[in-house]
Motif scaffolding. Structure first.
Motif, short mmCIF file in Angstrom:
data_model
loop_
_atom_site.label_atom_id
_atom_site.label_comp_id
_atom_site.label_asym_id
_atom_site.label_seq_id
_atom_site.Cartn_x
_atom_site.Cartn_y
_atom_site.Cartn_z
N LYS A 1 18.28 7.00 -5.28
CA LYS A 1 19.10 7.70 -6.28
C LYS A 1 18.25 8.67 -7.09
CE LYS A 1 22.01 3.57 -6.69
NZ LYS A 1 22.46 2.47 -7.57
N LYS A 2 16.94 8.49 -7.05
CA LYS A 2 16.01 9.38 -7.73
C LYS A 2 15.13 10.08 -6.70
CE LYS A 2 17.39 8.03 -11.77
NZ LYS A 2 18.12 8.94 -12.68
N LYS A 3 14.63 11.24 -7.07
CA LYS A 3 13.74 12.00 -6.20
C LYS A 3 12.45 11.21 -5.94
CE LYS A 3 11.38 16.52 -6.19
NZ LYS A 3 11.10 17.72 -7.02
N HIS A 4 11.92 11.33 -4.74
CA HIS A 4 10.65 10.71 -4.35
C HIS A 4 10.62 9.20 -4.58
CE1 HIS A 4 8.41 14.84 -4.87
NE2 HIS A 4 9.32 14.85 -3.90
N PRO A 5 11.54 8.44 -4.01
CA PRO A 5 11.52 6.98 -4.19
C PRO A 5 10.27 6.36 -3.55
CG PRO A 5 13.07 7.61 -2.47
CD PRO A 5 12.62 8.89 -3.12
N ARG A 6 9.74 5.35 -4.22
CA ARG A 6 8.53 4.67 -3.73
C ARG A 6 8.68 3.16 -3.84
NH1 ARG A 6 6.41 9.29 -6.34
NH2 ARG A 6 4.94 10.51 -5.06
N ARG A 7 7.85 2.47 -3.04
CA ARG A 7 7.74 1.01 -3.11
C ARG A 7 6.26 0.65 -3.10
NH1 ARG A 7 11.96 -0.90 1.63
NH2 ARG A 7 12.09 1.27 2.30
N ASP B 1 7.77 18.96 3.98
CA ASP B 1 9.11 19.09 3.39
C ASP B 1 9.14 18.69 1.92
OD1 ASP B 1 8.83 16.36 3.54
OD2 ASP B 1 10.49 16.02 4.93
N GLY B 2 7.97 18.37 1.34
CA GLY B 2 7.89 18.05 -0.07
C GLY B 2 8.04 16.59 -0.41
N LEU B 3 8.35 15.74 0.57
CA LEU B 3 8.50 14.31 0.30
C LEU B 3 7.14 13.62 0.33
CD1 LEU B 3 11.66 13.50 2.48
CD2 LEU B 3 11.53 13.79 -0.01
N PRO B 4 6.98 12.50 -0.39
CA PRO B 4 5.70 11.78 -0.36
C PRO B 4 5.33 11.38 1.06
CG PRO B 4 7.09 10.97 -2.15
CD PRO B 4 7.95 11.88 -1.33
N ARG B 5 4.07 11.55 1.43
CA ARG B 5 3.63 11.16 2.77
C ARG B 5 3.57 9.64 2.92
NH1 ARG B 5 2.74 8.97 6.60
NH2 ARG B 5 1.46 9.50 8.41
N TRP B 6 3.08 8.96 1.91
CA TRP B 6 3.00 7.50 1.95
C TRP B 6 3.77 6.92 0.76
CZ3 TRP B 6 -1.66 10.10 3.40
CH2 TRP B 6 -2.03 9.91 4.73
N PRO B 7 5.11 6.92 0.81
CA PRO B 7 5.89 6.41 -0.32
C PRO B 7 5.82 4.89 -0.48
CG PRO B 7 7.33 6.95 1.51
CD PRO B 7 5.97 7.43 1.89
N ASP B 8 5.38 4.18 0.57
CA ASP B 8 5.30 2.72 0.52
C ASP B 8 3.84 2.29 0.59
OD1 ASP B 8 8.07 2.72 0.54
OD2 ASP B 8 8.20 2.46 2.71
N LEU B 9 3.46 1.42 -0.34
CA LEU B 9 2.09 0.91 -0.40
C LEU B 9 2.10 -0.61 -0.24
CD1 LEU B 9 -0.98 0.98 -1.14
CD2 LEU B 9 -0.25 0.82 -3.55
N PHE B 10 1.30 -1.10 0.68
CA PHE B 10 1.07 -2.54 0.81
C PHE B 10 -0.40 -2.78 0.49
CE2 PHE B 10 0.23 -6.09 4.10
CZ PHE B 10 0.33 -7.08 3.13
N CYS B 11 -0.67 -3.39 -0.66
CA CYS B 11 -2.03 -3.60 -1.13
C CYS B 11 -2.29 -5.10 -1.25
CB CYS B 11 -2.24 -2.90 -2.47
SG CYS B 11 -3.91 -3.13 -3.16
N MET B 12 -3.01 -5.66 -0.28
CA MET B 12 -3.42 -7.06 -0.33
C MET B 12 -4.90 -7.10 -0.64
SD MET B 12 -2.93 -10.20 2.40
CE MET B 12 -4.46 -9.95 3.33
N ILE B 13 -5.23 -7.64 -1.81
CA ILE B 13 -6.59 -7.54 -2.31
C ILE B 13 -6.95 -8.83 -3.03
CG2 ILE B 13 -6.00 -6.53 -4.56
CD1 ILE B 13 -8.31 -4.49 -4.01
N GLY B 14 -8.23 -9.21 -3.02
CA GLY B 14 -8.66 -10.48 -3.58
C GLY B 14 -8.41 -10.60 -5.08
N ARG B 15 -8.19 -11.83 -5.51
CA ARG B 15 -7.93 -12.10 -6.93
C ARG B 15 -9.09 -11.60 -7.79
NH1 ARG B 15 -6.81 -18.21 -8.26
NH2 ARG B 15 -4.66 -17.69 -7.71
N GLY B 16 -8.74 -10.90 -8.89
CA GLY B 16 -9.73 -10.38 -9.82
C GLY B 16 -10.10 -8.94 -9.60
#
Length: 556
Positions: free
Chosen positions: A215-221, A83-98
């Protein structure tokens, strides 16, 4: 229905699958999940957009984009549903310092607010608990824009000040925003990026920012973070959601869970395992040398460098001098309570200040299993209330906490609670701090509890607490506490530390006492009520309920 996987995405998947990159179990499960999505869903990859986005990296001071960065940016920003919407609009990235977290945020912001996304007003709001965390990615972008070889070209697309960057074509704005949620209801973000979410104790700021999305197209977090010490907050919720997606087969609902951490604490002793927590490490020899130095210091004295495991390896390690027990042991208390009607229990009270917090704990001991019913009271006039970031309003709605809109918590409130509890349970003994008894003595006597005449009130001294510390420690280690779903008690326990009495440095628990990790914002009353109730644990025998006690003319 199968969709061809873009080479930048496929490259990382194959590195993990083949073992070319030493990856943790979370990464192996994630690439398997992503493959399955491409095989079973009607997805569209914007290959041209990916090339433009990754090409933006040449303006940043990166030696190269790491494979994990290409993988994350491509999936989060360039893969779409039918349908044109982002497949993964939300990203949780936990990664080591540096690993390059802030640089990745800056690059992602440049891509999404620029002409290749081409969505007008696609504002990038970076939210963090302090100004440095919020502004660091903004400064990284500005630094790229002000690099002499870039400026003449990029000023045709962007303008900037020390505080923000603006896209000349889309009029999108990149800003860093700190932790006060006030005045942010008018935001029209395209993407909200939460930096170091491990510091968040509640959802106040998150809710304000994310309710402005749409309020904007393709909202992401995006949620970028290392691990941290705050438990039972948004970070733990995201980790639990990740577990349900990757291990229990729940739909991901648009969340891409990119988790990098050691699979066990024992793996830290082999540097070959460290890329599990930091997939950038094979390409950063200087960082590797620094982490080796930190490891040597940590190995000599773990108590002096607890952040090494938490931040570098993303496995929080409890400092014996800091926390009562590991968070996993506290979380294990969240099991359903059985019907305890008619059972015998002790009651513990913690009532340090009438204008702050108070708590009552009903403690049931059955063989090796310990069941606890805990309730707390909070004075809304407490001067410490603005410092408390825990979601106490939510706890109050759930019935775990009673807010008291008065100048103090009246002792009668606690006594009323115990009197009502005595109608369902047999309470032969109450324990409370020796110095607080005077506040409650009269009210307790009215319901049949008195230290002198009835001899069913025990006044707890520091030596009593020192004696019960090893019992409590054993219950945590063996996970024999059952508290039901009581977030107030879990929070209070996590706020408590063990402190050695005197100069003894051995592991003799008789030399320990409990104290607050932080005096004003991290309350311990609910846990200390449990401690008081356990001081008299040996006095509660398993007897049948003998009926309602005679409280005389007492009315409640």
């Amino acid at each position: 229905m199968s969709c061809k996987i873009n080479p930048h995405i496929l490259r990382y998947i194959e590195m993990v699958e083949s073992g070319e990159l030493v990856a943790c179990e979370d990464q192996k499960l994630l690439v398997s999940h992503v493959r399955r999505c491409f095989e079973t869903e009607a997805l569209r990859v914007d290959d041209e957009q990916i090339e433009h986005y990754l090409g933006m990296a040449k303006y940043f001071p990166f030696d190269r984009l790491f494979p994990w960065q290409e993988f994350v940016i491509a999936l989060h920003d360039c893969v779409y549903r039918a349908d044109g919407l982002p497949r993964w609009p939300d990203l949780f990235c936990m990664i080591g310092r540096g690993a390059g977290k802030d640089g990745t945020i800056a690059l992602e912001a440049a891509c999404l607010m620029g002409p290749y996304n081409n969505i007008p007003g696609y504002d990038v709001d970076i939210c963090a608990n302090n100004e440095d965390q919020a502004m660091r990615p903004v400064r990284d972008f500005i630094e790229a824009l002000e690099t002499p070889e870039n400026t003449s070209l990029l000023k045709r697309f962007f303008r900037w000040t020390k505080e923000q960057v603006v896209s000349l074509k889309t009029h999108s704005v990149m800003k860093g925003r700190t932790n006060s949620p006030k005045g942010k209801d008018g935001l029209r973000s395209g993407i909200v990026i939460f930096n170091e979410i491990h510091q968040y104790e509640n959802y106040a700021n998150i809710n304000v920012f994310t309710t402005g999305l749409g309020k904007k197209k393709h909202p992401r977090r995006s949620y970028y973070t290392t691990n941290g010490d705050v438990r039972d907050g948004p970070l733990d919720d995201l980790l639990e959601a990740t577990d349900r997606i990757l291990r229990q087969g729940e739909p991901d609902n648009g969340l891409l869970p990119f988790i990098c951490r050691l699979d066990s604490k024992e793996e830290v002793h082999d540097p070959a395992n460290w890329p599990k927590a930091n997939p950038s490490l094979p390409y950063l020899p200087n960082l590797l040398e620094e982490i080796k130095k930190e490891y040597a210091e940590w190995a000599r004295n773990p108590d002096q460098l607890p952040a090494f495991m938490t931040k570098r390896m993303n496995l929080p390690e409890t400092n014996r001098e800091v926390q009562v027990t590991d968070w996993e042991n506290i979380k294990a208390t969240n099991r359903p309570l059985p019907d305890l009607t008619g059972r015998t229990c002790s009651a513990g009270i913690d009532f340090a200040k009438t204008s702050d917090w108070a708590a009552v704990n009903l403690h049931f001991f059955d063989g090796e299993t310990r069941h606890d019913i805990n309730h707390a009271w909070l004075c809304l006039k407490s001067p410490d209330l603005p410092r408390i970031r825990a979601p106490w309003q939510e706890w109050a709605r759930a019935g775990h906490l009673t807010p008291v809109d008065d100048v103090e918590i009246a002792p009668q409130l606690l006594v009323d609670y115990i009197a009502r509890a005595a109608l369902a349970y047999h309470i032969p003994v109450i324990a409370l701090d020796n110095y607080r008894y005077a506040l409650l003595a009269r009210a307790l006597r009215e319901i049949g509890f008195d230290a002198k005449d009835f001899k069913n009130v025990r006044l707890v001294r520091p030596s009593d607490i020192a004696r019960v510390v090893p019992v409590i420690d054993s219950a945590f280690l063996n996970q024999t506490f059952v508290w039901g779903d009581n977030p107030v008690l879990r929070w209070a326990t996590n706020n408590t530390k063990l402190v050695r009495n005197g100069r003894n440095t051995g592991e003799d628990f008789g030399n320990f006492r409990y104290a607050k990790i932080e005096a004003r914002s991290r309350k311990t009353d609910s846990f200390m009520a449990l401690v008081a109730s356990m001081v008299v644990e040996d006095e509660i025998a398993e007897t049948k309920f003998q009926g309602v006690p005679d409280f005389g003319t007492y009315v409640y």
